[in-house]
Write an enzyme that holds these catalytic residues in place. Structure first.
Site, PDB file in Angstrom:
ATOM      1  N   GLU A  49       0.993  -1.050  -0.220  1.00 38.65           N
ATOM      2  CA  GLU A  49       0.310   0.125  -0.294  1.00 38.65           C
ATOM      3  C   GLU A  49       0.840   0.982   0.088  1.00 38.65           C
ATOM      4  OE1 GLU A  49      -2.917  -0.672  -0.905  1.00 38.65           O
ATOM      5  OE2 GLU A  49      -3.049  -2.895  -0.087  1.00 38.65           O
ATOM      6  N   HIS A  68       2.259   1.890  -3.121  1.00 34.37           N
ATOM      7  CA  HIS A  68       1.209   2.408  -4.490  1.00 34.37           C
ATOM      8  C   HIS A  68       1.386   4.124  -4.003  1.00 34.37           C
ATOM      9  CE1 HIS A  68      -1.035  -0.592  -6.307  1.00 34.37           C
ATOM     10  NE2 HIS A  68      -1.859  -1.377  -4.958  1.00 34.37           N
TER      11      HIS A  68
HETATM   12  N1  PHE Z   1      -6.094  -1.427  -4.546  1.00 35.41           N
HETATM   13  C1  PHE Z   1      -5.844  -2.671  -3.475  1.00 35.41           C
HETATM   14  C2  PHE Z   1      -4.606  -2.759  -3.288  1.00 35.41           C
HETATM   15  O1  PHE Z   1      -4.271  -3.936  -4.320  1.00 35.41           O
HETATM   16  C3  PHE Z   1      -6.669  -3.451  -3.240  1.00 35.41           C
HETATM   17  C4  PHE Z   1      -8.440  -3.364  -3.224  1.00 35.41           C
HETATM   18  C5  PHE Z   1      -8.625  -2.934  -4.894  1.00 35.41           C
HETATM   19  C6  PHE Z   1      -8.879  -2.331  -2.169  1.00 35.41           C
HETATM   20  C7  PHE Z   1     -10.489  -2.878  -4.163  1.00 35.41           C
HETATM   21  C8  PHE Z   1     -10.364  -2.384  -2.047  1.00 35.41           C
HETATM   22  C9  PHE Z   1     -10.660  -2.136  -2.876  1.00 35.41           C
HETATM   23  O2  PHE Z   1      -3.657  -2.908  -2.276  1.00 35.41           O
HETATM   24 ZN    ZN Z   2      -2.332  -3.173  -4.750  1.00 39.91          ZN
END
Ligand code: PHE
Ligand code: ZN
Length: 878
Positions: free
Chosen positions: A303, A306
């Protein structure tokens, strides 16, 4: 089936937004059923799209009012559809749209949008949740800056959190208070977040390499603060690593994480305010296992990473999901590899890839890493997008080399910063820096299915010529009957009979530094002046996500188990050997005979035990799971013979090397107190694998030791490992231990989850009845995603013989839960339903029963788009 069958969205129909949003000001008053959201949105037309009507997305919203530049609109000025709000007329110049909506967060059981979890208000907006908060252009290529004013009763919600930095806060009359958060970085709506409630906080800080001070807060349920310190430590290590390895620095003054107990997924990377499933934050030696700690470390890193790969550079549309997810998974895998053991991490990642992604890719839900169409985007957060997406990045690095790969990443991070990008833009960076045409390689994103590569060896002693013939084939997948050859980097090693690596020469232009790049249907590599036939170690490090079809002799396998310098392939050789024994065992059992196993296999394992990398040996000694075996058998599977073959092999190995095991178990026992580091984890993993084998071979000695371990353990890893071993052995001791565990940990939901899932995966006929009984347990709640996944999800996805019961009762049970859960939480229901994806690979009787259960779901009066989509694809003939 009567879903509100959502239409098919196609990548080829992508159109740039006609309207853009620069700023969003949200004023949110949190008050249960009367939660009011005032959204002030500054809108302008995109350069080339001014004539199109403004159509906003919305989902289950109650609209209170709508105004343009402060002037209320009459009802005749707009139309409200089921999922849209369209304005009849809009100004030609930039304007301010004010929308007031009313929400009921406590009634939001879908856990999408703004909802209340155990008294905490929180949000989940990816992928399309923001439209459940206000009407909006809810698509990732519309990026705006956000200012959020949150107002709540101070007694209910002393903590008020938003994206970015807090710029103001204060008290209001009648016990209310507010905070204003501002995020200066333009972002898509799916990264919006807010949290409000009573929460405990653990604080930390980090100074970036350019000297910026960052305040870190991890918010958890009050009283659980002492379980957040590992997450904090992992976060700080991630921040440092990302600077050192990728040159990525954090870009706000604050980084907050909140742990909530009702969450559909693992965690979410909202800008400056990550929200986590508490399972991936909370850990203490007494409540979390080594693998919990490793998961927390990986997901915290994921996370956080990201922030650059996902947030600063986001996706143009949801087809590009792998742009952020594949790359970020690759990054978190590398982080864990650097923090722990690279070899062991690679083995673990490949195990996950095979068990999750390969299974998906060989069944009805197979899709390309970048899909070309979808009905429900929630159903595309898959192992294919995530794990196979990461493998593509890994192959790219092998193909162009580390140096060019790093240059490509730097170029991508600078060039695409602040944009909503595509896979093409990503790949262009690498092809520019490496001067390599990546068009053929890019097929990996568009072609579904796992390629099968066969390698045939031949050696001519007279000519001293050694040659390898490679060929590749990808089986048809739904919607893609014909496949093209892919670009497959295959890392090779050659070992002579003395166990020494030899380097071989060939004039083939596609063979460099022991990597052969196979890009044709078939190719031959010829090596001259080879004095004797070497032993081939192919696909070292698992250099491509393929199924390798070689047929090494037993001798070669035994040799590689002992001598391969590539740890992945040493492990693979042992797995391959075990798999061969397991499959022939299953066949013998099915024919009514007792399996006979080859003692040279257990002798090889016994040799390995002399090594000193505990974590690695533990992996090598782990017998493939029932699902692994079933996947390998792939057609006409009889679950019971798979289960029994596995039990027999464990018994055989346990008997053969039991004495040695017992000695080593004792040596591995330590009085050192628990630390969740890789070394300690490795020691525990090995001891626990050995105890399991010993208990299979000599149940009295083994179970005695196991019981002792259960009683004396100072940590959850050892205690739960012991319980897991005991759980495989029916009897009163097992039931007593299970009861004891529930008594001790009955008030700890995350620990109870382990207990639920352990019992749900017992491979015995009584398990379904046990699961039904556990649903009545006071600690169980069908509405909590973690509880449901632990009990029902594990039963469906990780208990081959019981989910696939001969009488179909396993299917009926899971179908019933899916139908029931679909009414409250479609996303979680759709995930559990995913367990049916292997139904066509079973023997005919079970196939018929599984199909009937699926048809029961399909016939329901009303299905969500999520479940409707999965059931339709799972049943489709192709
Ligand atoms: N984007 C998040 C992740 O991969 C995953 C996620 C997707 C969480 C959709 C909530 C809803 O880190
Ligand atoms: Zn992710």
């Amino acid at each position: 089936m009567r879903t509100d069958t959502p239409q098919l969205i196609r990548l080829s129909e992508y159109q740039k937004p006609n309207w853009l949003i620069d700023n969003v000001h949200l004023d949110i008053t949190l008050d249960d059923g009367h939660t009011r959201v005032i959204a002030n949105i500054s809108i302008r037309t995109a350069q080339d799209g001014s004539d199109n009507p403004l159509m906003l997305d919305g989902d289950e919203l109650v609209l209170e009012s709508i105004a343009i530049d402060g002037k209320q609109l009459p009802a005749s000025a707009y139309t409200i559809g089921r999922k849209t709000l369209t304005l009849r007329e809009t100004p030609k110049v930039p304007f301010l749209l004010t929308i007031v909506t009313l929400l009921d967060p406590a009634a939001n059981t879908q856990l999408m949008g703004l909802y209340k979890s155990s008294g905490i208000y929180c949000t989940q907006c990816e992928a399309e949740g923001f439209r459940r908060i206000t009407y909006f252009l809810d698509r990732p290529d519309v990026m705006a800056t956000y200012t959020t004013r949150i107002k709540a009763r101070k007694a209910d919600a002393p903590i008020l959190l938003g994206n970015g930095n807090q710029i103001q806060s204060g008290d209001l009359p009648d016990g209310w208070h507010y905070a204003i958060w501002h995020d200066p970085h333009p972002k898509p709506s799916y990264l919006f977040a807010l949290v409000a409630g009573k929460l405990g906080k653990v604080s930390g800080s980090f100074t970036t390499r350019s000297g910026k001070h960052v305040s870190i807060g991890i918010y958890v349920e009050s009283g659980k603060e002492n379980r957040a310190s590992y997450a904090l430590d992992a976060l700080i290590r991630s921040m440092k690593w990302d600077e050192e390895v990728f040159g990525c620095e954090y870009d706000l003054d604050i980084f907050n994480i909140v742990a909530v107990s009702d969450f559909n997924m693992g965690a979410m990377e909202n800008k400056g305010l990550n929200i986590f499933n508490d399972k991936y934050i909370l850990a203490s030696p007494e409540t979390a296992t080594d693998s919990d700690y490793a998961n927390i470390e990986a997901i915290i890193a994921h996370e956080y990473f990201h922030n650059w790969t996902g947030n600063r550079i986001t996706c143009r549309d949801w087809f590009q999901l792998c742009l952020k997810e594949g790359l970020t998974v690759y990054r978190d895998q590398e982080f864990s590899a650097d923090e722990r053991s690279r070899a062991v991490k690679r083995i673990a990642d490949v195990k996950t890839l095979r068990s999750q992604q390969f299974t998906e890719d060989s069944g009805p839900l197979s899709h390309p890493v970048r899909p070309i169409e979808y009905r429900e985007i929630n159903n595309f957060y898959t192992p294919t997008v995530y794990e196979k997406g990461a493998e593509i990045i890994r192959m790219l690095k092998i193909l162009i080399g580390e140096k060019k790969f790093n240059e490509g990443i730097s170029l991508y991070l600078s060039r695409c910063d602040g944009t909503a990008a595509t896979i093409e833009e990503f790949l262009a960076c690498f092809s520019e820096v490496s001067q390599r045409n990546l068009t053929h390689f890019a097929k990996w994103y568009d072609q579904a299915g796992t390629p099968r590569v066969s390698i045939i060896e031949s050696y001519n002693p007279e000519l001293k010529r050694y040659s390898l013939t490679f060929s590749q084939e990808t089986p048809a997948t739904p919607g893609q009957p014909n496949k093209e050859p892919l670009v497959i980097p295959i890392a090779l090693g050659f070992i002579n009979r003395d166990g020494i690596e030899v380097s071989l020469d060939t004039s083939h232009p596609d063979f460099n530094e022991n990597i052969f790049v196979l890009d044709q249907i078939s190719s031959e590599l010829t090596f001259n002046d080879v004095d004797s036939k070497p032993i081939l170690s192919a696909l070292r490090g698992f250099s491509a996500p393929i199924i390798l079809e070689t047929s090494p002799s037993d001798d070669d396998r035994l040799f590689l188990i002992s001598y391969d310098s590539d740890p992945f392939n040493r492990w693979q050789a042992a797995q391959g050997y075990a798999m061969k024994l397991l499959i022939s065992g299953a066949n013998q059992l099915r024919a009514g005979n007792q399996p006979k196993f080859d003692p040279r296999f257990s002798q090889a394992l016994s040799q390995v035990l002399k090594d000193d990398d505990h974590a690695f040996i533990a992996q090598l000694l782990t017998i493939p799971s029932e699902n692994d075996i079933a996947r390998e058998i792939s057609i006409d599977i009889d679950p019971e013979s798979v289960r029994d073959s596995r039990l027999c092999l464990k018994q055989f190995v346990g008997k053969e090397i039991g004495h040695q095991i017992q000695d080593i178990c004792e040596k591995l026992t330590t009085t050192e107190s628990y630390r969740p580091d890789a070394q300690g984890a490795g020691r525990r993993a090995l001891r626990n694998v050995l105890l399991d084998l010993l208990s299979s071979g000599y149940s009295d000695i083994g179970l005695n030791l196991t019981l002792k371990q259960y009683q004396n353990a100072d940590n959850m890893t050892d205690r739960f490992a012991a319980l897991s071993i005991i759980a495989q052995h029916p009897g009163t001791v097992r039931e007593d231990m299970l009861n004891d565990f529930a008594e001790v940990y009955g008030n700890d939901p995350l620990v109870l989850d382990k207990w639920f899932s352990l019992q749900a995966t017992i491979p015995e006929d009584g398990t379904l009845a046990r699961v039904l009984k556990l649903m009545e347990h006071p600690g169980f709640s069908i509405r909590n995603p973690n509880r449901l996944r632990s009990l029902v999800g594990s039963f469906a996805a990780a208990n081959l013989s019981q989910f696939n019961r001969k009488d179909g009762a396993g299917y009926e049970f899971v179908a019933k839960i899916v139908i029931d859960t679909d009414r409250s939480n479609p996303q979680v229901a759709a995930r559990i339903l995913g367990a049916f994806k292997t139904w066509r690979s079973l023997e005919p009787r079970r196939r018929t029963l599984a199909q009937a259960a699926l048809q029961t779901i399909e016939r329901q009066e009303k299905l969500s788009p999520d479940v409707g989509d999965i059931v339709m694809r799972t049943l489709a003939e192709n």
